[in-house]
Design a protein around this motif. Sequence first.
Motif, PDB file in Angstrom:
ATOM      1  N   LYS A 558       0.851  -1.209   0.000  1.00 35.86           N
ATOM      2  CA  LYS A 558       0.000   0.000   0.000  1.00 35.86           C
ATOM      3  C   LYS A 558       0.881   1.252   0.000  1.00 35.86           C
ATOM      4  N   PHE A 559       1.957   1.205   0.775  1.00 30.86           N
ATOM      5  CA  PHE A 559       2.905   2.324   0.831  1.00 30.86           C
ATOM      6  C   PHE A 559       3.480   2.575  -0.571  1.00 30.86           C
ATOM      7  N   VAL A 560       3.915   1.491  -1.183  1.00 30.75           N
ATOM      8  CA  VAL A 560       4.517   1.599  -2.526  1.00 30.75           C
ATOM      9  C   VAL A 560       3.523   2.218  -3.513  1.00 30.75           C
ATOM     10  N   GLN A 561       2.298   1.764  -3.464  1.00 36.78           N
ATOM     11  CA  GLN A 561       1.289   2.258  -4.404  1.00 36.78           C
ATOM     12  C   GLN A 561       0.959   3.725  -4.172  1.00 36.78           C
TER      13      GLN A 561
ATOM     14  N   LEU B 154      -9.712  -6.517   1.536  1.00 32.45           N
ATOM     15  CA  LEU B 154      -8.891  -7.477   0.794  1.00 32.45           C
ATOM     16  C   LEU B 154      -7.538  -6.882   0.394  1.00 32.45           C
ATOM     17  N   GLY B 155      -7.315  -5.608   0.695  1.00 34.66           N
ATOM     18  CA  GLY B 155      -6.014  -5.009   0.429  1.00 34.66           C
ATOM     19  C   GLY B 155      -5.970  -4.029  -0.736  1.00 34.66           C
ATOM     20  N   PHE B 156      -7.137  -3.699  -1.300  1.00 37.91           N
ATOM     21  CA  PHE B 156      -7.176  -2.722  -2.392  1.00 37.91           C
ATOM     22  C   PHE B 156      -6.990  -1.316  -1.835  1.00 37.91           C
ATOM     23  N   ILE B 157      -6.283  -0.483  -2.589  1.00 42.77           N
ATOM     24  CA  ILE B 157      -6.249   0.946  -2.233  1.00 42.77           C
ATOM     25  C   ILE B 157      -7.024   1.720  -3.290  1.00 42.77           C
ATOM     26  N   ARG B 158      -7.394   2.960  -2.947  1.00 40.19           N
ATOM     27  CA  ARG B 158      -8.060   3.847  -3.912  1.00 40.19           C
ATOM     28  C   ARG B 158      -6.958   4.593  -4.664  1.00 40.19           C
ATOM     29  N   LYS B 176      -7.012  -0.628  -6.655  1.00 39.40           N
ATOM     30  CA  LYS B 176      -5.913  -1.489  -7.113  1.00 39.40           C
ATOM     31  C   LYS B 176      -5.350  -2.291  -5.963  1.00 39.40           C
ATOM     32  N   LEU B 177      -5.105  -3.560  -6.279  1.00 41.82           N
ATOM     33  CA  LEU B 177      -4.463  -4.434  -5.300  1.00 41.82           C
ATOM     34  C   LEU B 177      -3.114  -4.817  -5.884  1.00 41.82           C
ATOM     35  N   LEU B 178      -2.060  -4.495  -5.168  1.00 43.62           N
ATOM     36  CA  LEU B 178      -0.720  -4.860  -5.642  1.00 43.62           C
ATOM     37  C   LEU B 178      -0.279  -6.095  -4.873  1.00 43.62           C
ATOM     38  N   PHE B 179       0.063  -7.154  -5.599  1.00 40.91           N
ATOM     39  CA  PHE B 179       0.558  -8.361  -4.925  1.00 40.91           C
ATOM     40  C   PHE B 179       1.998  -8.136  -4.506  1.00 40.91           C
TER      41      PHE B 179
END
Lengths: 633, 186
Positions: A558-561, B154-158, B176-179
């Motif tokens: 989340k930090f990276v994004q 589930l871990g998605f960010i806006r 977006k969910l980044l794996f």
Amino acid sequence: MSALEIMDPKMDSGIVCTYYSIDEAIENGAAPIPISLDSTIDVRCTIDIMDHLLACEAAWHKGHSLAQTVFSCIYLLRLDRTAPHALLHSYCRIIRATCKAVVSVVSDARTHEEEDLFTMTYGLPLNGDGDDKCLSILNAVEETISRQLRACKATSSKRRLPEDLEPLQSNPNLEEGFCKALLCRLRFRKHFFHVLSCMKRPQGRGLESARKHIASCLTELESILKSADFLRSCFDESCEGDIDDKTTASGFEPIGFDAMLNSRLSAPTPPRAIKILSWKKAVEYFVKLLHDLDVICSYSLDPRLESLLRFVVQFQKSQPDLVARSHLQLLLVQDGKLYGRDPFFAVINKAAALPEATKNHDIQKNESFLQLGMLVMNLLKILCTNAAWQRRKLGKFLQDWRVIYVQLELAFRNEYGEVSSSSNDENTCMKIFQHILLWVEEQTYWIAFRFLILGFELELYSTGEYCMVYWYLYAVLIKLTEKTHLMMAVSHDTAKRKGKKKKDSPKDLARESRIPPAVLFLQCYICLAEGLTMMLAALRNEIPVFHSPSPFNTEHEKFVQHFELLQRACIPDHVSYPSYKESTTHARFSTLAMYNYFKDAQRIAKEVKSSFSNDPERLAELRKLEQGIFYPI
Amino acid sequence: MLLQQQKETRGRERTMEAKPEEKAEFEEAEIEYVSYGGEHHLPLIMNLVDQELSEPYSIFTYRYFVYLWPQLSFLQAFHKGKCVGTVVCKMGEHRNTFRGYIAMLVVIKPYRGRGIATELVTRSIRMMMESGCEEVTLEAEVTNKGALALYGRLGFIRAKRLFHYYLNGVDAFRLKLLFPPPRQVL
């Protein structure tokens, strides 16, 4: 995803249509001229058309296509037909000319936002012969109705009729009400057209006149609203449905509109059915638009970039719509100059606290300085776009600002060796480089700060992410404050050298050693950001429910994004997820130092208030800070 | 022109909003999750989506999904033989990233609030992860609190806000969910 099924009413708008062409609609009486042989009904219907057109215009401004809104009016699509009906004809002409003027402004501004539907005019009869005379045509009609109003008042007071004048319509009891209802509508259109013409004048020369017309528009809109009671009560029949949803003041459906007629002519894909704003909401929209335009027209065209940036940021807080924002952009950037008047190098020169004499220096022809000028121009344009678009653009923009800094630094090093901020060298070019390099850094951090703060306004952060956001804000604020302070110190040095060469008094020395109010203001935000980071970190560390991991990724992703664009531009340097974890892992409620951040913020806010007594916006922010609310700069 | 077309046609991918209605009685274990089994599933999915979501989809849209991603595209939840929920997805290269996309998510009203949507989405995301996707994305209305909470958990960010994305003027969030990067195999 572009496929559609023919005959499905949700997708195939052509399936729900009454007429297949404008001519067929006219032949079948969809837009009669006159509207009614009964002059009273004709006038009421004309007013309904005017009201519905206002609602259509507002719906267009809000993001729907011209074809489905204003040009759903059959009278407008065949304007020449309306010539025998002076009232309708003059009104349609001015609507057409107004729409053309507004399309021109939004096209010129080229905000490249998602508002791609707004400027689509293909296939629409937007250019009319003689539209330049629309005001004189409208004035003639207004004059006639004014005389009719005077005549009916004279009749009611039993005075002799001043002239042999035909009344507006056949019911003497309704004559005054209808005349007034029409006059305010015609006058609104006239003044609104004047607003657009005045604001178009170069270098802001028409702004004062525009303000007068804006005031008149607002007065007429009030009269328009008041006319609704009369229009609803003048006939025995009442309209069905909720009056607040109607697109006319009277509540009756307008004659002469068909949104489907254009569907095959104008849009590249079959358009979906849209909802026109209610008449009430349309009036509200125009009231807001006029207030926003008034703010723009009241602006003093301050040559200082810092003040201009604060003005634009403040203006955007009222969430102005596209038309207002386009006008602002065109005022700020014209012919590649600020306000069409000040070359951008001169603007940067001033912002970087360089002496006035350097504003015409040949160094501005250097490629890097030319690019820097473009960046400042683009920054102003970006700041005029809607917040969502703006944030995306600002994020990508950071990379450009970083690159220009590196380019300028390289050019400086190639010319003059190592950069030294305490150099006493009188060489003008060197001074220009030094100041501008410092200023570019300050601007870059300002942009980074705006990018992060906009995330709050756009609700992009969930509460679980606030800790890392405030931490990153804190890191950016530290650098912004450092650069601002340096910039002010350098600016003070320049001012001192320009001033009298007498010995400094103890009072002057004391003033010099005080931290400038603008820097204290930023320090207040630093304290608050740090306090909030630690408080949220403590919550997360001590109360398990505030830390719920997701099944697919961790806080690191989340930090990276969230901070990818900042990290890519190295803003700031040496900031990473591990350093965030290190700063916050040990935060606990028992750590008393945490509470001091908020105390410090309040103390600084109180101290610095007097320095901003002439700045109502900053005073308002300081008041909020005192209450411990983190409100964006 | 392209942008206008995109505005007209994209963003129809929606997740339904949860509204309190008459609830169905069932145990979580009674829900059967089934992959797309063939043409006989298509009308069930289309009816469900047409009923619950406001954006219309043509048969071409469904065939686009089912022919290109047969294993991934439709996952359904059945209760006693009745299809009560479905999720429609795809994946592919997007600007040098292999990315999954959730196009539609529906659970009929009486079955909402019991974790069926979460289960449908979780299974889809797991499949995308196992197929090598680096991230998963979707759009949701800013007012759709239920969807935002579901995906948030589930871990998605806006990642972005899209101004006036929908025809009614409502904004959207791009979620977006980044794996995490795949662990190195020693």
